[in-house]
Design an enzyme around this catalytic site. Structure first.
Site, mmCIF file in Angstrom:
data_model
loop_
_atom_site.group_PDB
_atom_site.id
_atom_site.type_symbol
_atom_site.label_atom_id
_atom_site.label_comp_id
_atom_site.label_asym_id
_atom_site.label_seq_id
_atom_site.Cartn_x
_atom_site.Cartn_y
_atom_site.Cartn_z
ATOM 1 N N HIS A 1 29.552 -6.338 41.640
ATOM 2 C CA HIS A 1 29.569 -5.141 40.805
ATOM 3 C C HIS A 1 30.154 -4.008 41.636
ATOM 4 O O HIS A 1 29.847 -3.866 42.815
ATOM 5 C CB HIS A 1 28.154 -4.776 40.350
ATOM 6 C CG HIS A 1 27.535 -5.794 39.452
ATOM 7 N ND1 HIS A 1 27.967 -6.000 38.160
ATOM 8 C CD2 HIS A 1 26.523 -6.665 39.663
ATOM 9 C CE1 HIS A 1 27.224 -6.954 37.611
ATOM 10 N NE2 HIS A 1 26.354 -7.383 38.506
ATOM 11 N N CYS B 1 30.050 -11.368 37.542
ATOM 12 C CA CYS B 1 28.643 -11.775 37.533
ATOM 13 C C CYS B 1 28.408 -12.803 36.418
ATOM 14 O O CYS B 1 28.881 -13.922 36.514
ATOM 15 C CB CYS B 1 27.731 -10.559 37.409
ATOM 16 S SG CYS B 1 26.023 -10.873 37.920
#
Length: 509
Positions: A448, A334
């Site tokens: 994630h 991310c």
């Protein structure tokens, strides 16, 4: 019929509120009760994507699983994600509405309160029981006005409260008595008992203190929960207290390090690695020496440009370059993925002052932060082509290509573009994701949950140098931990009193 609501408040942050709510949710599910978790207002950088396409605190997502439910935005209607020391992104019903400082948010609380009560009403119509988690402590005098996180909410919905305290911190009786003393008379009356958490030792040595507490306050001690060794529960925000189990092992393992960014987010991504018996995972604190490792992982961040500047100040850029020269592997997740590129642009000032920052320049891509977040649960396949092979501190080597099924979620404002994306790290249901460098040493992804799938975790550990990586079922470990918590409720709490507070009858077995 509206659901009965019970609220768990704590004497401090990390007193055991999340754990007790999770435990009660699973215990009630065992009783055949339709139960849902609820946290009116949460301040956390660990979050999850819900079934209805919003964002809530990670702890509430875990509590939903304890209830046998898919996470929903009504379970955490107000989420605050700090991006500076004085400001936070405000998320209402799963979606960001603005970034506010403390004074602006104080003025906004009437709107936030309406959102909280709206969500509670919907859950109340759909379930038998709601178990509510407070935030911080109800005795924060400076936050008492217009409170929606603790007693302000309890008074608004007229629910009983249990106060929990962590005895391992010391001063447990002062915490409980002091907190109670700072509440108003009506709030004190709302507290129906105490739970003491993380007790170690002979319970008989605590008995005189428990008797004094009950006599002094007129409130019952509902129970004392023991320290449950090797229990894993996803953290709401705080980094793990205990070291990775493999760090104490004499068995050869792979060493992974993660910088503790000032605004680190979703560090629960690394729980499957931290709990793996062959992985020595270390979070490297500010101003600490950067040790040698097989794999460096750059985590998510709520303020990517500011955390990238911090990395450079701490000497991580030079350490990463040295690590790669010696054949080490690097993953960015991310915000960490965005850092690997050539530049990060924030023209609207979504995470701080508007502007652009040079990235680490390790992948040929650039990222622009845009107002609308990408929020989605995804599934797909991880593909690693390790034609060069790799060697680690264990002497492992794993050439060839590896594929593995993978699932997780995306939460990011960045839109990333560039030639490096032509070599994606994952093939997901909605398209390719991430990038792998030409030399195969660097991997970046927005996903994630990258390590939660046993096959994906094993493949990534092999790519990083652990040739004999054993598959570990992280999801099974999490489920077992929730079951242990429910067992602890059954064994150590006054379950008859709990059922009475909820207007329920014991279920015969």
């Amino acid at each position: 019929m509206s659901a009965r609501t019970l609220m768990i408040q704590g004497t401090t942050s990390d007193a055991g509120k999340s754990l007790l709510v999770t435990a009660l949710c699973r215990w009630l599910l065992r009783q055949g009760v339709r139960v849902a978790p609820f946290k009116p207002q949460n301040m956390a950088l660990n979050s999850a994507v819900t079934a209805d396409g919003g964002e809530i605190g990670r702890a509430q997502a875990a509590q939903a699983l304890a209830c046998g439910l898919q996470p929903h935005t009504d379970m955490n209607p107000v989420l605050l994600k700090p991006n500076t020391d004085v400001g936070a992104q405000v998320i209402i019903h799963g979606h960001a509405v603005d970034t506010m400082d403390a004074r602006a948010y104080h003025d906004y609380k009437r709107t936030a309160r309406a959102a909280v009560l709206e969500s509670h009403n919907r859950l109340s119509d759909a379930f038998d029981t709601i178990i509510v988690e407070g935030a911080g402590s109800p005795a924060e005098i400076n936050l008492h006005a217009n409170d929606i996180a603790n007693m302000g909410f309890a008074e608004a919905v007229d629910c009983p409260v249990i106060l929990v305290a962590d005895i391992d911190r010391g001063g447990v009786f002062a915490h409980l008595v002091g907190t109670l003393a700072l509440l108003s008379e009506s709030e004190q009356a709302r507290v129906k008992g105490f739970v003491i958490h993380r007790f170690r030792g002979d319970i008989r040595l605590l008995q005189s203190g428990l008797e004094w507490l009950e006599q002094h306050t007129g409130k019952p001690v509902i129970g004392v929960l023991p320290w449950l060794h090797d229990l894993h529960l996803e953290a709401e925000d705080a980094l793990p207290r205990e070291p990775s189990p493999a760090s104490q092992s004499e068995t050869p393992c792979i060493r992974i390090i993660v910088p503790t960014l000032p605004r680190i987010s979703n560090h629960t991504d690394f729980d499957p690695l931290r709990l793996h018996p062959q992985v020595d995972l270390q979070f490297v604190a500010p101003n600490a020496a950067i040790p040698a490792a097989d794999l460096i992982i750059l985590p998510g961040s709520k303020s990517v440009r500011q955390d990238l500047a911090w990395l450079r100040e701490q000497g991580w850029e030079a350490a990463i370059q040295r690590h790669l020269r010696y054949g080490g592997r690097l993953i960015g997740i991310c915000g960490g993925f965005q850092m690997l590129g050539r530049a990060i642009h924030d023209p609207a000032g979504l995470e701080g002052d508007p502007g652009s920052s040079d990235g680490l320049g390790l992948l040929n891509l650039e990222t622009t932060l845009e107002p609308e977040k990408q929020l989605r649960n995804v599934r797909g396949r991880l593909t690693i082509n390790d034609a060069q092979g790799c060697t680690s501190v264990t002497g492992g080597r794993m050439p060839g290509a590896t594929e593995a099924e993978i699932s997780g979620y995306e939460i990011h404002a960045g839109v990333t573009r560039g030639p490096a994306l032509d070599r994606p790290a994952l093939q997901l249901s909605q398209g390719p994701d991430g990038a792998i460098s030409d030399d195969g040493l660097i991997l970046g992804s927005y996903l994630h949950g990258l390590f939660e799938s046993p096959s994906a975790c094993t493949a990534l550990l092999g790519w990083a140098g652990l040739s004999d990586a054993q598959p570990e079922d992280y999801l099974a470990l999490r489920e077992a931990a929730i079951e242990r918590l429910a067992d602890a409720v059954e064994q150590h709490l006054d379950t008859a009193r709990l059922l009475s507070l909820l207007g329920l009858k014991a279920v015969s077995t």
